[in-house]
Design a protein around this motif. Structure first.
Motif, PDB file in Angstrom:
ATOM      1  N   ARG A 399      20.146  58.441  54.563  1.00 38.57           N
ATOM      2  CA  ARG A 399      20.935  58.528  55.791  1.00 38.57           C
ATOM      3  C   ARG A 399      22.420  58.338  55.543  1.00 38.57           C
ATOM      4  NH1 ARG A 399      17.399  54.871  58.721  1.00 38.57           N
ATOM      5  NH2 ARG A 399      15.749  56.086  59.692  1.00 38.57           N
TER       6      ARG A 399
ATOM      7  N   TYR B  22      16.116  48.827  65.113  1.00 43.24           N
ATOM      8  CA  TYR B  22      17.352  49.283  64.465  1.00 43.24           C
ATOM      9  C   TYR B  22      18.525  48.520  65.046  1.00 43.24           C
ATOM     10  CZ  TYR B  22      14.961  53.319  62.441  1.00 43.24           C
ATOM     11  OH  TYR B  22      14.130  54.139  61.725  1.00 43.24           O
ATOM     12  N   MET B  29      17.920  48.481  69.021  1.00 43.92           N
ATOM     13  CA  MET B  29      17.125  49.601  69.523  1.00 43.92           C
ATOM     14  C   MET B  29      15.742  49.467  68.915  1.00 43.92           C
ATOM     15  SD  MET B  29      16.780  52.834  70.600  1.00 43.92           S
ATOM     16  CE  MET B  29      15.061  53.258  70.552  1.00 43.92           C
ATOM     17  N   ALA B  31      12.563  50.993  67.912  1.00 38.20           N
ATOM     18  CA  ALA B  31      11.973  52.315  67.700  1.00 38.20           C
ATOM     19  C   ALA B  31      10.459  52.235  67.702  1.00 38.20           C
ATOM     20  CB  ALA B  31      12.473  52.903  66.384  1.00 38.20           C
ATOM     21  N   SER B  51      10.545  63.474  71.874  1.00 42.88           N
ATOM     22  CA  SER B  51      11.619  63.172  70.922  1.00 42.88           C
ATOM     23  C   SER B  51      12.097  61.737  71.133  1.00 42.88           C
ATOM     24  CB  SER B  51      12.773  64.149  71.148  1.00 42.88           C
ATOM     25  OG  SER B  51      13.798  63.888  70.239  1.00 42.88           O
ATOM     26  N   GLY B  52      12.276  61.022  70.043  1.00 40.70           N
ATOM     27  CA  GLY B  52      12.761  59.648  70.144  1.00 40.70           C
ATOM     28  C   GLY B  52      11.668  58.641  70.380  1.00 40.70           C
ATOM     29  N   SER B  53      10.420  59.082  70.316  1.00 38.22           N
ATOM     30  CA  SER B  53       9.321  58.155  70.595  1.00 38.22           C
ATOM     31  C   SER B  53       8.925  57.340  69.361  1.00 38.22           C
ATOM     32  CB  SER B  53       8.117  58.921  71.140  1.00 38.22           C
ATOM     33  OG  SER B  53       7.724  59.924  70.219  1.00 38.22           O
ATOM     34  N   GLY B  54       9.548  57.598  68.229  1.00 37.84           N
ATOM     35  CA  GLY B  54       9.307  56.762  67.041  1.00 37.84           C
ATOM     36  C   GLY B  54       8.413  57.403  65.997  1.00 37.84           C
ATOM     37  N   LYS B  55       8.166  58.709  66.109  1.00 35.69           N
ATOM     38  CA  LYS B  55       7.259  59.375  65.162  1.00 35.69           C
ATOM     39  C   LYS B  55       7.813  59.333  63.736  1.00 35.69           C
ATOM     40  CE  LYS B  55       7.565  63.347  67.327  1.00 35.69           C
ATOM     41  NZ  LYS B  55       8.549  62.983  68.381  1.00 35.69           N
ATOM     42  N   SER B  56       9.082  59.747  63.594  1.00 32.55           N
ATOM     43  CA  SER B  56       9.672  59.775  62.249  1.00 32.55           C
ATOM     44  C   SER B  56       9.773  58.367  61.677  1.00 32.55           C
ATOM     45  CB  SER B  56      11.067  60.410  62.290  1.00 32.55           C
ATOM     46  OG  SER B  56      10.958  61.782  62.606  1.00 32.55           O
ATOM     47  N   THR B  57      10.145  57.424  62.520  1.00 32.97           N
ATOM     48  CA  THR B  57      10.236  56.045  62.072  1.00 32.97           C
ATOM     49  C   THR B  57       8.897  55.585  61.500  1.00 32.97           C
ATOM     50  OG1 THR B  57      11.848  55.673  63.823  1.00 32.97           O
ATOM     51  CG2 THR B  57      10.860  53.725  62.818  1.00 32.97           C
ATOM     52  N   GLN B 101      11.638  65.757  57.731  1.00 31.58           N
ATOM     53  CA  GLN B 101      12.071  66.583  58.848  1.00 31.58           C
ATOM     54  C   GLN B 101      13.312  67.385  58.451  1.00 31.58           C
ATOM     55  OE1 GLN B 101      12.552  64.258  62.413  1.00 31.58           O
ATOM     56  NE2 GLN B 101      12.527  66.062  63.734  1.00 31.58           N
ATOM     57  N   GLU B 178       7.106  67.244  60.943  1.00 28.52           N
ATOM     58  CA  GLU B 178       7.366  68.566  61.495  1.00 28.52           C
ATOM     59  C   GLU B 178       7.478  69.643  60.417  1.00 28.52           C
ATOM     60  OE1 GLU B 178       9.891  68.856  64.833  1.00 28.52           O
ATOM     61  OE2 GLU B 178       9.924  66.687  65.179  1.00 28.52           O
ATOM     62  N   HIS B 211       5.358  69.065  67.330  1.00 31.00           N
ATOM     63  CA  HIS B 211       5.588  69.166  68.766  1.00 31.00           C
ATOM     64  C   HIS B 211       4.703  70.231  69.392  1.00 31.00           C
ATOM     65  CE1 HIS B 211       8.941  66.473  69.455  1.00 31.00           C
ATOM     66  NE2 HIS B 211       9.462  66.860  68.293  1.00 31.00           N
TER      67      HIS B 211
HETATM   68  N1  LIG Z   1      18.854  54.688  61.577  1.00 32.69           N
HETATM   69  C1  LIG Z   1      18.740  54.511  62.898  1.00 32.69           C
HETATM   70  N2  LIG Z   1      19.591  53.681  63.511  1.00 32.69           N
HETATM   71  C2  LIG Z   1      19.492  53.444  64.833  1.00 32.69           C
HETATM   72  N3  LIG Z   1      18.575  54.016  65.611  1.00 32.69           N
HETATM   73  C3  LIG Z   1      17.701  54.871  65.070  1.00 32.69           C
HETATM   74  C4  LIG Z   1      17.745  55.173  63.677  1.00 32.69           C
HETATM   75  N4  LIG Z   1      16.769  56.048  63.405  1.00 32.69           N
HETATM   76  C5  LIG Z   1      16.159  56.300  64.578  1.00 32.69           C
HETATM   77  N5  LIG Z   1      16.717  55.599  65.563  1.00 32.69           N
HETATM   78  C6  LIG Z   1      16.295  55.565  66.951  1.00 32.69           C
HETATM   79  O1  LIG Z   1      14.917  55.235  66.996  1.00 32.69           O
HETATM   80  C7  LIG Z   1      14.241  56.019  67.947  1.00 32.69           C
HETATM   81  C8  LIG Z   1      13.080  56.720  67.293  1.00 32.69           C
HETATM   82  O2  LIG Z   1      13.578  57.690  66.408  1.00 32.69           O
HETATM   83  P1  LIG Z   1      12.648  58.665  65.601  1.00 32.69           P
HETATM   84  O3  LIG Z   1      13.500  59.417  64.634  1.00 32.69           O
HETATM   85  O4  LIG Z   1      11.517  57.919  65.049  1.00 32.69           O
HETATM   86  O5  LIG Z   1      12.160  59.648  66.748  1.00 32.69           O
HETATM   87  P2  LIG Z   1      11.184  60.878  66.648  1.00 32.69           P
HETATM   88  O6  LIG Z   1      10.019  60.552  67.444  1.00 32.69           O
HETATM   89  O7  LIG Z   1      10.980  61.279  65.237  1.00 32.69           O
HETATM   90  O8  LIG Z   1      12.031  62.014  67.377  1.00 32.69           O
HETATM   91  P3  LIG Z   1      12.125  63.572  67.047  1.00 32.69           P
HETATM   92  O9  LIG Z   1      10.910  64.191  67.621  1.00 32.69           O
HETATM   93  O10 LIG Z   1      13.357  64.001  67.768  1.00 32.69           O
HETATM   94  O11 LIG Z   1      12.226  63.734  65.580  1.00 32.69           O
HETATM   95  C9  LIG Z   1      15.259  56.984  68.542  1.00 32.69           C
HETATM   96  O12 LIG Z   1      15.656  56.501  69.782  1.00 32.69           O
HETATM   97  C10 LIG Z   1      16.409  56.938  67.564  1.00 32.69           C
HETATM   98  O13 LIG Z   1      17.636  57.066  68.253  1.00 32.69           O
END
Ligand SMILES: Nc1ncnc2c1ncn2[C@@H]1O[C@H](COP(=O)(O)OP(=O)(O)OP(=O)(O)O)[C@@H](O)[C@H]1O
Ligand SMILES: [Mg+2]
Lengths: 401, 239
Positions: A399, B22, B29, B31, B51-57, B101, B178, B211
């Protein structure tokens, strides 16, 4: 594992040709500048040192005239042969005294002619001026006494008049004097003042006075002092005797000058050392600038490289594997840059030393210092940002912005 | 790794009350808000959610790329949090394949060299490495693009290089964030067939974020995320 690191490092260098070249350029510029300058400076210093040695030990020169200011003399009567004999007789601790008369002339042999100075002196001139014979012989005391038509010449005169031929046993013409060449002197090269010490013709003093100058003048007296004698004391003795010879009243200033050649030479060598110091300082600045260049390039690349490290960590690289790769990259760049810089510097120094007529003196110390410095800069600025990145969680490295 | 315990096999992956926060202070925040999830060897799981639901996290934590703020992640029953950095790296190297991703390919590096990279760290010999990398590129339909760098490839092609890199080592777990996000539907179907065949023929466990319901349909199980929590989790017939 090392093979892997090498493979990855080389791939990374090849991929970033521009970055690699710029980094190496920084190293090359720094290393080559400092080595070139220091090598040339060292050559000049050595040259001066050698010239001081070639002056002969403990040489004093007595010249005519009052010292007015730097380099300026007011006119005064010349010396004569009696003066030099008196000095030798009355001053203790002298090895030899050589009266010298000098006049400009053109030397002619066959179709060749050469404008130079003729020196008239005694047989003592040669040891006192540290002139040695290469071929033939020097003139002796009896030739000096009778004023024989013989001469001893230096290498420059020999080449100008005789080219490849041997000058011995031929006759050259100096104005109205036709004299036999009996000896050829060894080469002494340039003097500290930059004049050619091989551009010389020496004839017996009496011959010079009678046949060339037409007077009894002696312009210069060269005095060689015994090793270990107190030069200051000898100097004041010489002045005392000379004042009597020239009938100077107590309130009159000296109308002659006693110079210690060693003093002048030492002064010159100090100047040369200062010059060398300055050159080295300029070199050091170039090294620093090169180092800053390397640093800049490395720092600009940090973001991209941090991401790269993130990718490597994410697919399973260990911290030390990533670091080894970066270390190898830095070492490869530094070594290549360093070697190119060294080669460039030594060839430049060699070429310039020929051009500037200073000896080329290889100085291992500065080569090593310059190399180590740039290698250190390369490694420090290549390795330490990488180490910081490699300690992050992979996702943080990925990142990085 | 195979299931020898019969009725109650060890999960390949297990998340126990995992949270991820985070930032700090006011900018905090959350996640992930306490995820409990078990995935068994041989499963094909689709992760869905807004989007933003925490999948990537969540995927990053499963991929040992990131660490949970609280809670535990067990891989084959081993608490990943108790492993050293090097042990986690070795886990990634030897068991995991990850499709990001954002691809995360090395810039100015040919597709082939990108795909070879994980094999280099595994110490695979040069000949085998080339062969496996070519096979992986062939599997994603990029044989003719071996020497192209990411800059010379379309988004979809880059994504396929990323997939080839993830599968080249024959991982026991493939995590794909994805993987069809940048592909047209024909390509997407191809990739899904590919993932399905890994899962079916080689027994590779696949966890995939998507998605698109059509892609999720290939999976045997669909987990829905919402606001950092698992909303629904149900098995389906599969393709
Ligand atoms: N490094 C970070 N610092 C601060 N907040 C973060 C960071 N990475 C993710 N977030 C926040 O955590 C939440 C979850 O993010 P994440 O990337 O897991 O979403 P997602 O489900 O993968 O979304 P998408 O479908 O858009 O990829 C989001 O609100 C994002 O803004
Ligand atoms: Mg995401």
């Amino acid at each position: 594992m090392f093979a892997n690191a090498l493979l990855l490092a080389l791939r990374e260098l090849r991929r970033n040709v521009m970055r690699s070249i710029l980094t190496m350029l920084g190293i090359i510029i720094g290393v080559s500048a400092v080595i070139t300058l220091v090598t040339l400076g060292g050559g000049a210093t050595q040259q001066v040192t050698q010239q001081i040695a070639s002056l002969g030990s403990n040489l004093l020169m007595i010249s005519v005239g009052k010292r007015m200011g730097p380099g300026q003399m007011s006119g005064a009567a010349a010396f004569n042969l009696g003066d030099s004999e008196a000095l030798f007789r009355d001053v203790a601790d002298l090895v030899a005294v050589a009266p010298v008369a000098i006049g400009a002339t053109t030397a002619i042999y066959a179709n060749e002619n050469w404008s130079t100075n003729v020196t008239g002196s005694t047989e003592d001139f040669f040891p006192v001026s540290n002139q040695q014979i290469a071929e033939g012989r020097l003139f002796n005391a009896s030739e000096v006494r009778v004023g024989a038509a013989v001469c001893v010449i230096g290498q420059t005169v020999a080449t100008k008049l005789f080219r490849q031929q041997s000058p011995l046993n031929t006759r050259i013409r100096l104005q109205k004097l036709s004299c036999e060449v009996i000896g050829l002197l060894k080469s002494k090269g340039q003097s500290t003042m930059g004049s050619d010490q091989d551009d010389i013709i020496v004839v017996p003093l009496r011959t010079f006075q009678r046949r060339i100058a037409g007077n009894q003048d002696v312009n210069l007296i060269k005095v060689s002092v015994k090793e270990g004698a107190d030069t200051e004391r000898v100097k004041s003795d010489l002045e005392r005797v000379m004042r009597v010879r020239r009938h100077l009243a107590t309130n009159e200033e000296n109308n002659f000058n006693v110079l210690d050649m060693k003093e002048i030479a030492t002064m010159l060598s100090t100047t040369t050392q200062t010059m060398t110091g300055l050159l080295s300082a300029v070199g050091a600045v170039s090294l620093l600038v090169g180092g800053i260049g390397i640093m800049n390039i490395m720092l600009v690349a940090v973001t991209e490289r941090t991401r790269e490290i993130g990718i490597r960590l994410a697919i399973g690289a260990l911290e030390h594997e990533v670091l080894l790769q970066f270390l190898v990259e830095a070492v490869v760049l530094s070594s290549f840059g360093g070697i190119i810089g060294i080669v460039l510097a030594l060839s430049t120094a060699l070429a310039l030393s020929g051009l500037l007529q200073v000896p080329f003196v290889f100085q291992g110390g500065i080569v090593i210092i310059a190399f180590l410095f740039s290698a250190t800069v390369g490694v420090v600025f290549g390795y330490f940002p990488a180490r910081k990145a490699a300690r992050l969680d992979p996702i943080e490295a990925l990142r990085h912005e | 790794m195979s299931d020898i315990n019969g009725a109650l096999p060890t999960p390949l992956l297990e998340l126990r009350n995992v949270t991820k926060i985070y930032g700090a202070g006011d900018a905090q925040m959350q996640a992930l808000a306490g995820i409990n999830l078990s995935i068994y060897p041989g499963e094909f799981v689709a992760v869905m959610g807004p989007s933003g639901s925490g999948k990537s996290t969540c995927m990053n934590i499963l991929g040992c790329l990131d660490t949970p703020t609280t809670g535990h992640y067990l891989f084959q029953g081993i608490d990943v949090g108790s492993l050293s950095r090097n042990q986690r790296a070795l886990l990634r190297r030897n068991y995991l394949g990850f499709v990001f991703q954002g691809f995360n390919l090395l810039n100015r590096t040919s597709a082939l060299e990108n795909v070879e990279l994980p094999l280099i760290y595994r110490g695979t010999t040069t000949a085998v490495r080339h062969q496996l990398a070519r096979q992986a590129l062939q599997a994603v339909g990029l044989s003719d693009r071996e020497n192209h760098t990411p800059g010379e490839l379309s988004g979809g092609q880059q994504q396929r290089v990323a997939i080839a890199r993830a599968i080249v080592t024959g991982p026991s777990l493939l995590l794909a964030d994805e993987p069809t996000g940048n592909l047209d539907s024909a390509r997407s179907v191809e990739i899904m067939e590919l993932l399905t065949s890994f899962n079916r023929d080689k027994g590779i466990t696949v966890v995939m974020v998507t998605h698109e319901p059509e892609m999720a349909a290939y999976a045997k199980r669909i987990v829905h995320f919402k606001d950092g929590l698992i909303d629904t989790d149900h098995q389906q017939g599969g393709h």
